[in-house]
Motif scaffolding. Structure first.
Motif, PDB file in Angstrom:
ATOM      1  N   HIS A  98      43.886 -18.332 -27.835  1.00 50.30           N
ATOM      2  CA  HIS A  98      44.270 -16.927 -27.974  1.00 50.30           C
ATOM      3  C   HIS A  98      45.366 -16.579 -26.967  1.00 50.30           C
ATOM      4  CE1 HIS A  98      43.810 -12.496 -27.451  1.00 50.30           C
ATOM      5  NE2 HIS A  98      43.619 -12.533 -28.763  1.00 50.30           N
ATOM      6  N   ILE A 101      48.700 -18.409 -27.967  1.00 49.52           N
ATOM      7  CA  ILE A 101      49.312 -17.814 -29.164  1.00 49.52           C
ATOM      8  C   ILE A 101      49.907 -16.439 -28.842  1.00 49.52           C
ATOM      9  CG2 ILE A 101      48.822 -16.892 -31.478  1.00 49.52           C
ATOM     10  CD1 ILE A 101      46.776 -19.235 -31.738  1.00 49.52           C
ATOM     11  N   GLU A 102      49.205 -15.641 -28.038  1.00 48.53           N
ATOM     12  CA  GLU A 102      49.737 -14.342 -27.628  1.00 48.53           C
ATOM     13  C   GLU A 102      51.065 -14.512 -26.881  1.00 48.53           C
ATOM     14  OE1 GLU A 102      48.266 -10.797 -27.532  1.00 48.53           O
ATOM     15  OE2 GLU A 102      47.737 -11.780 -29.435  1.00 48.53           O
ATOM     16  N   ARG A 103      51.111 -15.522 -26.025  1.00 46.75           N
ATOM     17  CA  ARG A 103      52.326 -15.787 -25.266  1.00 46.75           C
ATOM     18  C   ARG A 103      53.464 -16.210 -26.199  1.00 46.75           C
ATOM     19  NH1 ARG A 103      50.005 -19.206 -21.254  1.00 46.75           N
ATOM     20  NH2 ARG A 103      48.858 -17.397 -20.545  1.00 46.75           N
ATOM     21  N   GLU A 104      53.119 -17.046 -27.176  1.00 51.44           N
ATOM     22  CA  GLU A 104      54.134 -17.497 -28.136  1.00 51.44           C
ATOM     23  C   GLU A 104      54.677 -16.338 -28.946  1.00 51.44           C
ATOM     24  OE1 GLU A 104      55.645 -18.462 -31.986  1.00 51.44           O
ATOM     25  OE2 GLU A 104      53.607 -17.702 -31.708  1.00 51.44           O
ATOM     26  N   ARG A 105      53.801 -15.397 -29.339  1.00 50.72           N
ATOM     27  CA  ARG A 105      54.231 -14.242 -30.131  1.00 50.72           C
ATOM     28  C   ARG A 105      55.166 -13.337 -29.340  1.00 50.72           C
ATOM     29  NH1 ARG A 105      54.403 -14.725 -35.195  1.00 50.72           N
ATOM     30  NH2 ARG A 105      55.184 -16.654 -34.250  1.00 50.72           N
ATOM     31  N   LYS A 106      54.984 -13.308 -28.025  1.00 52.00           N
ATOM     32  CA  LYS A 106      55.845 -12.469 -27.182  1.00 52.00           C
ATOM     33  C   LYS A 106      57.164 -13.166 -26.841  1.00 52.00           C
ATOM     34  CE  LYS A 106      52.782 -11.603 -23.934  1.00 52.00           C
ATOM     35  NZ  LYS A 106      52.227 -11.056 -22.667  1.00 52.00           N
ATOM     36  N   GLY A 107      57.288 -14.446 -27.238  1.00 49.51           N
ATOM     37  CA  GLY A 107      58.522 -15.175 -26.969  1.00 49.51           C
ATOM     38  C   GLY A 107      58.592 -15.839 -25.623  1.00 49.51           C
ATOM     39  N   ASP A 108      57.439 -15.943 -24.937  1.00 48.98           N
ATOM     40  CA  ASP A 108      57.441 -16.494 -23.581  1.00 48.98           C
ATOM     41  C   ASP A 108      57.841 -17.964 -23.532  1.00 48.98           C
ATOM     42  OD1 ASP A 108      56.637 -14.036 -22.833  1.00 48.98           O
ATOM     43  OD2 ASP A 108      54.644 -14.588 -22.135  1.00 48.98           O
ATOM     44  N   TYR A 109      57.724 -18.670 -24.657  1.00 46.99           N
ATOM     45  CA  TYR A 109      58.059 -20.098 -24.654  1.00 46.99           C
ATOM     46  C   TYR A 109      59.518 -20.350 -25.076  1.00 46.99           C
ATOM     47  CZ  TYR A 109      53.028 -20.672 -24.160  1.00 46.99           C
ATOM     48  OH  TYR A 109      51.732 -20.608 -23.707  1.00 46.99           O
TER      49      TYR A 109
END
Length: 540
Positions: A98, A101-109
């Motif tokens: 969770h 995925i939250e980080r990925e949705r925010k564009g952190d990667y």
């Protein structure tokens, strides 16, 4: 660089070998040598937490002070050590994925492909390091849930392999708990399952430093030597975990006899400080020397699974330790109770306890048992739903509110003596949305609760959505059920009791989450004291 040592405990061959108790016992021994510890459970299930799981699936949900719904192993951690735990000490695969995925949705990667290695394993390691960010401890002991070979556990095992690579042997230690079964017909203990389990670990890049072997009798020197040879583990690092028959609180003593704490400290290059273990030894001695028994009926619909009420059973045992008696629990399914058999079912019991729970199934049986305890002057203890059932019983049979009920079971009831907390009414999601964690409670002076706590302000942990409906307060108190504990603002009733009774208390909170064998909870100690008086009176 951090001086914290990391100890990881894995399990092989079979589940339910006792990793949680082993973590707790090792923490207990290291604290007894003057070290500070923090314990953590890594659960491989994809649920965020066990809050929405059936007790039949998972056992009890243990609630921390900060309101996390966690695995029952955290209960062992708190009962065996002096440490207090929070949501940081309980991690699941669901939480890990969770967060990523939250980080990925925010564009952190930054558009990179998100993968198990390094993103998931980095998040796992971050949760481990997070335990010491605010306050450094000497040891972090982490239990990896599940069994080696399970698909679900692989990311956790890869993460701890990376930690050994990063920090080295002097800072990271691997303990592997495994099974040495005895073939009944031959009466011979077999080491092959342990060998295969270690090979599974080696295939994942992990060489255990210490092997803890569950076995029905102590291992011979020859057997330890054989395991040592085939598993690449020093012979003195092969520890017997013999089946305990008296009390789980003997387990730290058993591990001390086999020098588990010394093995761990030597492997990590730590000082072998003096062991101050007298308080724990004296507690175990009391258990071993107990001669009297009291019988307590536990009325719960999940009695078929011992772990469903684990903290309640342990707290009852603690109450027994405080009163030098052994507590024999008579488990009764409320669905089996009716007006014809209740006298027989509760024959010879010295106390009745109704624990927490959810749902309408078995409610009428619980209410019947409470009426029997109230009218026959048997000590009664109601916890959470148990307190609510006591309120419903009193409303029906003393106040004459024949239709009295909880709006959880009957939304349009004429007398809703138990109803949903106002701020809970708009909540639709189930997980993590109840009134959870520690809240203060003001206790009325002169009450039974006050005499047990010896304080007019307490803090207890909660897990509920429904509460006593305050508009009925005067009706209850006029007829003899007093409300003696309230939230500081007076809006929520926390404790009910009947003064003209040997011992009758219902509490909205869960006192079982704060009881320890060396420091029994005052309500459990008081309940068993009252049950002991009835037992003595019955004998006389």
């Amino acid at each position: 660089m951090s001086k914290t040592r990391y100890i990881f405990i894995t399990g092989g061959v079979s589940s339910s070998l006792g990793k949680g108790v082993t973590v707790a016992a090792l923490g207990c021994l290291l604290e007894a040598r003057g070290y500070t510890v923090s314990l953590q459970k890594m659960d491989p299930y994809i649920n965020i937490d066990p809050g929405t799981m059936s007790p039949y699936q998972h056992g009890e949900v243990y609630v921390t002070e900060d309101g996390a719904e966690t695995d029952l192993d955290l209960g062992y951690y708190e009962r065996f050590t002096k440490s207090k735990f929070s949501r940081k000490n309980s991690v699941s695969t669901g939480q890990i994925y969770h967060a990523v995925i939250e980080r990925e949705r925010k564009g952190d990667y930054l558009g990179r492909t998100v993968q198990v290695v390094p993103h998931i394993t980095n998040e796992i390691r971050s949760r481990i390091y997070n335990l010491t960010r605010d306050q450094e401890t000497d040891f972090v002991i982490v239990e990896i849930g599940g069994t080696v070979g399970d698909i679900e556990s692989i990311p956790f095992l890869e993460a701890i392999r990376q930690m050994r690579y990063e920090h080295g042997n002097q800072q990271v230690l691997f303990l592997h708990l495994t099974l040495v079964p005895t073939i009944t017909a031959a009466g011979e203990a077999k080491t092959k399952p342990t060998q295969h389990s270690v090979k599974e670990l080696l295939a994942l890049g992990i060489q255990p430093d210490v092997l803890i072997c569950r076995i029905n009798k102590p291992m011979s020197k020859e057997m330890k030597n054989k395991i040592s040879l085939f598993c690449n583990v020093k012979e003195q690092n092969v520890i017997s975990a013999v089946d305990i028959t008296t009390s789980i609180y003997e387990i730290p003593l058993m591990y001390r006899e086999d020098k588990l704490d010394e093995v761990v400290l030597n492997a990590l290059g730590m000082d072998l400080r003096k062991l101050n273990f007298s308080q724990w030894e004296n507690m175990v001695k009391k258990i071993r020397n107990t001669k009297k028994t009291v019988k307590v009926a536990l009325i719960g619909k999940y009695i078929s699974l011992q772990d469903a009420y684990r903290s309640v059973y342990e707290s009852l045992a603690h109450g027994g330790i405080a009163n030098d008696v052994e507590v024999s629990v008579v488990k009764i399914n409320p669905e089996d109770i009716d007006s014809k058999n209740i006298k027989e079912l509760l024959k010879g019991v010295h106390g009745v306890l109704v624990p927490g729970g959810f749902g309408e199934r078995g409610i009428e049986g619980k209410i019947a048992a409470i009426q029997y305890a109230r009218t026959k002057n048997i000590p009664f203890f109601g916890i959470c739903l148990g307190m609510q059932c006591a309120v419903i019983e009193f409303a029906r049979n003393v106040l004459g509110f024949k239709d009295a009920n909880s709006t959880e079971f009957k939304p349009n009831v004429q007398y809703p003596v138990i109803s949903m907390i106002e701020e809970q009414k708009e909540i639709e999601r189930m997980g993590g949305t109840m009134r959870l964690g520690a809240y203060p409670c003001l206790v009325k002076k002169g009450s039974l609760a006050h005499s047990e706590y010896k304080s007019d302000r307490i803090s207890e942990r909660h897990r509920h959505r429904f509460e006593f409906t305050l508009r009925y307060k005067d009706d209850f108190e006029k007829k003899g059920m007093n409300l003696t504990g309230f939230s500081p603002d007076g809006s929520l009733a926390e404790i009910v009791e009947i003064p003209n009774h040997p011992w009758f208390i219902g509490v909205q909170f869960h006192p079982e989450f704060q009881s320890k064998p060396t420091d029994p909870h005052p309500l459990f100690a008081g309940f068993i004291k009252a049950a002991s008086k009835l037992a003595k009176k019955t004998e006389d």
